[in-house]
Design an enzyme around this catalytic site. Structure first.
Site, mmCIF file in Angstrom:
data_model
loop_
_atom_site.group_PDB
_atom_site.id
_atom_site.type_symbol
_atom_site.label_atom_id
_atom_site.label_comp_id
_atom_site.label_asym_id
_atom_site.label_seq_id
_atom_site.Cartn_x
_atom_site.Cartn_y
_atom_site.Cartn_z
ATOM 1 N N CYS A 1 13.477 10.565 6.768
ATOM 2 C CA CYS A 1 13.516 9.996 8.119
ATOM 3 C C CYS A 1 14.893 10.160 8.744
ATOM 4 C CB CYS A 1 13.087 8.540 8.100
ATOM 5 S SG CYS A 1 13.900 7.591 6.831
ATOM 6 N N GLU B 1 10.485 15.001 15.902
ATOM 7 C CA GLU B 1 10.731 15.006 14.468
ATOM 8 C C GLU B 1 9.790 16.031 13.820
ATOM 9 O OE1 GLU B 1 9.521 11.361 12.458
ATOM 10 O OE2 GLU B 1 11.323 11.457 11.233
ATOM 11 N N GLU C 1 10.665 0.657 10.020
ATOM 12 C CA GLU C 1 11.651 1.718 9.783
ATOM 13 C C GLU C 1 10.929 3.012 10.093
ATOM 14 O OE1 GLU C 1 13.333 4.617 8.665
ATOM 15 O OE2 GLU C 1 13.214 4.051 6.555
ATOM 16 N N LYS D 1 0.852 -1.191 0.000
ATOM 17 C CA LYS D 1 0.000 0.000 0.000
ATOM 18 C C LYS D 1 0.889 1.243 0.000
ATOM 19 C CE LYS D 1 -1.827 2.459 3.278
ATOM 20 N NZ LYS D 1 -1.638 3.805 2.686
HETATM 21 P P1 NAI Z 1 2.106 7.628 8.785
HETATM 22 O O1 NAI Z 1 2.991 6.794 9.592
HETATM 23 O O2 NAI Z 1 0.747 7.900 9.278
HETATM 24 O O3 NAI Z 1 1.947 6.979 7.318
HETATM 25 C C1 NAI Z 1 2.814 6.064 6.720
HETATM 26 C C2 NAI Z 1 2.006 4.977 6.023
HETATM 27 O O4 NAI Z 1 1.263 4.231 6.988
HETATM 28 C C3 NAI Z 1 0.983 5.487 5.040
HETATM 29 O O5 NAI Z 1 0.919 4.595 3.943
HETATM 30 C C4 NAI Z 1 -0.314 5.448 5.827
HETATM 31 O O6 NAI Z 1 -1.451 5.338 5.020
HETATM 32 C C5 NAI Z 1 -0.118 4.212 6.646
HETATM 33 N N1 NAI Z 1 -0.884 4.163 7.896
HETATM 34 C C6 NAI Z 1 -1.354 5.205 8.630
HETATM 35 N N2 NAI Z 1 -1.986 4.741 9.725
HETATM 36 C C7 NAI Z 1 -1.898 3.400 9.701
HETATM 37 C C8 NAI Z 1 -2.339 2.357 10.563
HETATM 38 N N3 NAI Z 1 -2.987 2.619 11.691
HETATM 39 N N4 NAI Z 1 -2.070 1.083 10.238
HETATM 40 C C9 NAI Z 1 -1.373 0.802 9.126
HETATM 41 N N5 NAI Z 1 -0.957 1.734 8.253
HETATM 42 C C10 NAI Z 1 -1.184 3.016 8.543
HETATM 43 O O7 NAI Z 1 2.824 8.966 8.473
HETATM 44 P P2 NAI Z 1 2.105 10.329 8.034
HETATM 45 O O8 NAI Z 1 0.837 10.583 8.751
HETATM 46 O O9 NAI Z 1 1.996 10.318 6.609
HETATM 47 O O10 NAI Z 1 3.151 11.377 8.554
HETATM 48 C C11 NAI Z 1 3.114 11.797 9.906
HETATM 49 C C12 NAI Z 1 4.493 11.939 10.453
HETATM 50 O O11 NAI Z 1 5.161 10.694 10.397
HETATM 51 C C13 NAI Z 1 5.383 12.876 9.688
HETATM 52 O O12 NAI Z 1 5.218 14.186 10.043
HETATM 53 C C14 NAI Z 1 6.720 12.345 10.045
HETATM 54 O O13 NAI Z 1 7.118 12.879 11.281
HETATM 55 C C15 NAI Z 1 6.517 10.871 10.182
HETATM 56 N N6 NAI Z 1 6.911 10.103 8.984
HETATM 57 C C16 NAI Z 1 8.087 9.424 9.009
HETATM 58 C C17 NAI Z 1 8.504 8.741 7.898
HETATM 59 C C18 NAI Z 1 9.780 7.990 7.888
HETATM 60 O O14 NAI Z 1 10.249 7.623 6.841
HETATM 61 N N7 NAI Z 1 10.366 7.708 9.016
HETATM 62 C C19 NAI Z 1 7.742 8.747 6.665
HETATM 63 C C20 NAI Z 1 6.496 9.424 6.748
HETATM 64 C C21 NAI Z 1 6.126 10.090 7.863
#
Ligand code: NAI
Length: 777
Positions: A297, A392, A263, A190
């Site tokens: 990240c 972050e 990650e 996804k």
């Molecule tokens: P997120 O962690 O919510 O989203 C990442 C992925 O997980 C997306 O595909 C989302 O649809 C999915 N997702 C969301 N909730 C889920 C759940 N309960 N169960 C399974 N999958 C789920 O990240 P988001 O909201 O896009 O960004 C929020 C913050 O997260 C950012 O501001 C940043 O601080 C951090 N982030 C960190 C990343 C990294 O590479 N370490 C990448 C993206 C966001």
């Protein structure tokens, strides 16, 4: 305008890349997408719009997957998996190679589509994202080719659910899909809801490559769809995203038997010493925090600069920031593009606006009037405890503080709950090589930053998650050992009667910090054999767990000893056990009522010798990454490991877990076999006579069910294992979510302790840190 003036003002004309081909491709798809399931696109359904964050324009309509869609995707992947695995590595390699070639052929289309969808500068998508994607597929085509010869004991996990974020949409897909496919798994992936388009183009590429249907399935939608995948009948979840969601996934998969790699986020330090090449360090910072608008990240988002140069450094940095070009991401001259979505822009804005500490400098460069833009920002003079030094931000915002000595730099760098990456800038190689191993991070860059390659595993420690992506170490996340599993039923202690076998009734104490310790609660229980009462053992409680963990945490010096020294001590333990072999064999037979004690003791001695043999041979690697430099993969101890030891093999189970762990420099808290604990309490007398420093090995006795949770929830425990015959895997995994510690649980399956699994243990007791060192021309 003269060339000199152009360099001074950085003002030159726009050079936009054409979006025509990408828009035409979107048009050809009818502007609306369904999912890619079982080799074909489904009809578009109800969903949401995907917009270009630079302009707000709608690029396409995407479908929100329903439970039925996720079920269909998982079923397709399940059906396709055995055949895909049986194809064999070399045949799978050809598909991966074909995918790599096709991506290379369509590189421009991919790069433009990525930039339209995500807002990142075309310079980055064209020169970094897409080339790294190709490299990942090429590299893993090689891994598929070599799997049978180099990993003869490995087999695919099965179906992998993969959930990825929006910051590197296609690259994160490649990091997940390439190793999974190479090792014979099939996937349901996804993409993030903001950035699904290149994943859908990738689906089209899979079709063109003739990939068997069902091997790659892509479903679109938001976090709710992610949750459905987490719950689905898959064998593994691989997730990249926020720590908060990662923790939720850890809890949701607890006890399900699904493998998990996470990650997660970071707040990576960027350390500049006063002897650094300052101009290079400033350019490095541009790549560290303004690359991809800081939505990385491992972004070097926390600047630590040595006090003596701080003022000059910040002044130069502000001047450089003011020259950054922020604007249309399709413009090839742009340094900083658009933030991915208005939601993320709002998150960044409110975090920065909510801060009143320090001095804020917003780059004076012009911003476009419309679109999701945020100016490059520097906040100096923060205290280490200020929220913006800890949280972050995931945007183009750099926070900064100063340090005086290298020791203080290390302390500040490690003062975070994360541990993903770190950058060290100094001209002094001795200093760099002294600092790099001390940084708690999965990746360290020396005089460079944000370097990635398929050959060098990427991933973090602490709350940045676990598992590596890329390199040999990354394959462990997509394989399991060959062989069938057997159910392990709870092994009950012998309940006997009669007087003591030995007229002196002995109560064995716990072993904590190199000393025998009375259990905190003061309770003990009788241990019976068929012949009568064998003795008593203490019943440890959560306070004893705390004491043992404290002792283990305090024995830090062990991790710094040489493999040679640790080998000698392990040989010595083996020697001392050998001297008392008959006594131990007798004890085991008396407890278990079996007659295989002598065999068990002999195997335990062998395990000690094998671990001793490995202590100075389980080496790291030097990766040939495509720069003029090397990535040194160092195997570091995980830290403090808590283990519920095997019930059925009271001595061998304990030694099999302990020996490799301490061989690699870990400290352990071992909970002895619950029904047959006396072999463990006899064993600490062997430890006492074998030069094992206090606190390196701690042994508790008592109820596994009671001790599992305090051990798994303890924030100073870095990894927790369970080989107990009590089914505590779910509880342990759930409790581990607190500090996202590594887990290895048996899910009530039996381990064949007569087989030497030392290599598996060595892998579980270490984590790879990649230290990148460029060496110039
Ligand atoms: P997120 O962690 O919510 O989203 C990442 C992925 O997980 C997306 O595909 C989302 O649809 C999915 N997702 C969301 N909730 C889920 C759940 N309960 N169960 C399974 N999958 C789920 O990240 P988001 O909201 O896009 O960004 C929020 C913050 O997260 C950012 O501001 C940043 O601080 C951090 N982030 C960190 C990343 C990294 O590479 N370490 C990448 C993206 C966001």
């Amino acid at each position: 305008m003269t060339i000199k003036e152009i360099f001074e003002t950085m003002e030159y004309g726009p050079a936009p890349e054409s979006a025509a081909e990408a828009l035409a491709w979107l048009g050809d798809q009818g502007g609306a997408f369904g999912h890619f399931i079982d080799g074909a696109f489904t009809k578009p359904g109800k969903g949401f719009e995907s917009r270009n964050p630079a302009t707000g324009e709608v690029l396409a309509k995407l479908t929100q997957a329903t439970q039925a869609d996720v079920d269909a995707a998982v079923a397709a992947a399940r059906k396709a998996q055995p055949k895909w695995e049986k194809l064999g590595g070399p045949a799978r390699a050809r598909y991966l190679y074909a995918i790599a070639r096709l991506i290379q052929k369509h590189a421009r289309l991919f790069a433009v589509l990525e930039t339209l969808d995500n807002g990142k500068p075309i310079r980055e998508s064209r020169d970094i994202d897409i080339p790294l994607v190709q490299r990942h597929f090429y590299y893993h085509a090689g891994m598929a080719q070599l799997m049978e010869s180099e990993l003869p004991d490995a087999q695919a996990l099965g179906v992998c659910g993969q959930i990825i974020p929006w910051n590197f949409p296609l690259l994160m897909l490649a990091w997940k899909v390439a190793p999974a496919l190479a090792m014979g798994n099939t996937v349901v992936l996804k993409p993030a809801e903001y950035t699904s388009l290149t994943a859908l183009l990738f689906a089209d590429i899979c079709r063109q490559a003739g990939l068997p249907k069902g091997v790659v399935n892509i479903v679109t939608g938001d976090g709710a769809v992610g949750e459905m995948i987490v719950k689905a009948d898959v064998d593994k979840i691989a997730f990249t995203g926020s720590t908060e969601v990662g923790r939720r996934i850890r809890e949701a998969t607890a006890g399900s038997g699904k493998s998990l790699t996470l990650e997660l986020g970071g707040k990576s330090p960027y350390i500049v010493f006063d002897d650094a090449d300052i101009d290079s360090a400033i350019e490095g910072l541009v790549d560290a925090i303004w690359f991809n608008q800081g939505q990385v990240c491992c972004a070097g988002s926390r600047l630590l600069v040595q006090e003596g140069i701080a003022e000059r450094f910040h002044a130069k940095l502000r001047a450089r920031m003011d020259k950054l070009r922020v604007g249309n991401p399709l413009d090839k001259c742009i340094d900083v593009g658009a933030v991915v979505d208005p939601v993320q822009l709002q998150t960044i804005t409110s975090m920065v606006d909510g801060n009143s500490a320090g001095q804020v400098h917003r780059a004076t460069c012009e911003l476009p009037e419309n679109g999701c833009y945020y100016p490059p920002t520097l906040i100096t003079g923060l205290e280490p405890s200020d929220p913006l030094m800890q949280e972050e931000i995931f945007g183009p915002v750099l926070v900064s503080t100063t340090f005086r000595t290298p020791a203080e730099a290390v302390e500040l760098a490690n003062n975070t709950r994360y541990g993903l990456a770190a950058t060290v800038w100094t001209e002094n190689v001795n200093l760099a090589l002294d600092i790099a191993p001390k940084l708690v991070a999965g990746v360290v860059w020396v005089n460079a930053t944000n370097l990635f390659d398929a050959a060098a595993g990427f991933g973090g420690v602490r709350e940045s998650g676990f598992g590596r992506e890329g390199g040999w170490e990354g394959l462990a996340a997509y394989t399991k050992s060959k062989g069938k599993t057997k159910h392990l039923a709870k092994i009950e202690p012998v309940v006997g009667e009669g007087g003591p076998v030995d007229p002196i009734d002995r109560t064995a104490k716990l072993y904590v910090g190199g000393k025998q310790a009375r259990p905190d609660g003061g309770y003990s229980r009788a241990v019976w054999g068929k012949a009568g009462l064998l003795g008593h053992v203490g019943l440890a409680n959560r306070k004893d767990v705390r004491n043992a963990v404290e002792a283990a945490a305090g024995a830090k010096g062990w991790s710094k000893t040489t493999g040679h020294l640790r080998a000698q001590i392990l040989y010595y333990i083996g020697e001392n056990l050998s001297a008392r072999a008959a006594e131990f064999a007798h004890r085991i037979d008396a407890m278990t009522g079996r007659r295989d004690g002598a065999k068990e003791v002999e195997a335990a001695i062998q395990r000690l010798f094998t671990a001793a043999a490995w202590a100075d041979k389980y080496d790291g690697q030097v990766h040939g990454v495509p720069i003029r430099g090397v990535a040194i993969a160092m195997k570091e101890p995980v830290g403090v490991i808590g283990a519920l030891c095997a019930d059925e093999a009271p001595l061998l189970g304990l030694v099999s877990a302990m020996a490799p762990a301490i061989a690699m420099g870990n400290r352990v808290v071992l909970v002895a076999s619950e029904p047959y604990p006396l072999a463990a309490t006899d064993f600490y007398q062997v430890l006492d006579t074998s030069d094992v420093p206090a606190g390196v090995v701690n042994i508790l006795t008592g109820s596994h069910a009671e001790l599992a949770k305090p051990l798994a929830a303890h924030l100073n425990v870095d990894a927790v294992w369970s080989f107990s015959s009590s089914d505590l895997s779910g509880q342990i995994e759930k409790a581990s979510a607190g500090n996202l510690k590594r887990t290895w649980v048996n899910n009530a399956t039996a381990f064949d302790w007569s087989v030497d699994h030392t290599r598996r243990f060595l892998q579980a007791t270490t984590e790879v840190k990649n230290i990148w060192v460029p060496y110039g021309e």
